[in-house]
Design a protein around this motif. Sequence first.
Motif, PDB file in Angstrom:
ATOM      1  N   SER A  57     110.575  64.879  93.415  1.00  0.00           N
ATOM      2  CA  SER A  57     109.570  64.044  92.672  1.00  0.00           C
ATOM      3  C   SER A  57     109.892  62.407  92.554  1.00  0.00           C
ATOM      4  CB  SER A  57     109.770  64.593  91.136  1.00  0.00           C
ATOM      5  OG  SER A  57     111.172  64.520  90.856  1.00  0.00           O
ATOM      6  N   LEU A  58     111.017  62.122  92.904  1.00  0.00           N
ATOM      7  CA  LEU A  58     111.549  60.878  93.031  1.00  0.00           C
ATOM      8  C   LEU A  58     111.110  60.012  94.180  1.00  0.00           C
ATOM      9  CD1 LEU A  58     115.104  61.330  91.359  1.00  0.00           C
ATOM     10  CD2 LEU A  58     112.798  60.518  90.196  1.00  0.00           C
ATOM     11  N   ILE A  75     106.966  58.406  92.984  1.00  0.00           N
ATOM     12  CA  ILE A  75     107.420  58.259  91.691  1.00  0.00           C
ATOM     13  C   ILE A  75     106.330  58.088  90.673  1.00  0.00           C
ATOM     14  CG2 ILE A  75     108.718  56.988  90.064  1.00  0.00           C
ATOM     15  CD1 ILE A  75     110.434  56.093  92.847  1.00  0.00           C
ATOM     16  N   THR A  78     104.440  61.210  89.903  1.00  0.00           N
ATOM     17  CA  THR A  78     105.063  62.265  89.375  1.00  0.00           C
ATOM     18  C   THR A  78     105.037  61.764  87.861  1.00  0.00           C
ATOM     19  OG1 THR A  78     106.541  62.984  91.171  1.00  0.00           O
ATOM     20  CG2 THR A  78     107.258  63.263  89.107  1.00  0.00           C
ATOM     21  N   SER A  86     105.499  66.337  91.221  1.00  0.00           N
ATOM     22  CA  SER A  86     106.654  66.776  92.007  1.00  0.00           C
ATOM     23  C   SER A  86     106.267  67.836  93.017  1.00  0.00           C
ATOM     24  CB  SER A  86     107.603  67.065  91.147  1.00  0.00           C
ATOM     25  OG  SER A  86     107.433  68.181  90.471  1.00  0.00           O
TER      26      SER A  86
END
Length: 116
Positions: A57-58, A75, A78, A86
């Motif tokens: 998700s990052l 990012i 998400t 994500s």
Amino acid sequence: MSEENNNLGDDIKKGAEEAAETVKDAANDFADGAKEVINSEENKKMIAGILAIIIGSLGIHKFYLGYTKEGIIQIVITFVTCGIGSFIGLIEGIIYLTKSDDEFYQTYQVGRKPWF
């Protein structure tokens, strides 16, 4: 007696220098081996896949593969979807890990395919 102590000191100094050189050579060999493992195609695939599954998700896996713009997009996706985006990272991680090493290398490192 003074000369005997002086010889002993020289022997200790020489032994310490030899030990330091041996340790230095071993550390250099270890560092070279570690660089090979870190930069290997298979290891890059494994690390990218695991990063994508765990914290996809990052977009960390995107940054790891050198896709900065796509990492930032991940990012944002998400954040905008309140975490639903994500799942993209999860899917990509599974795709990365199921590809052969050569296919992964050709697709994502040589071909620079940024998504799926």
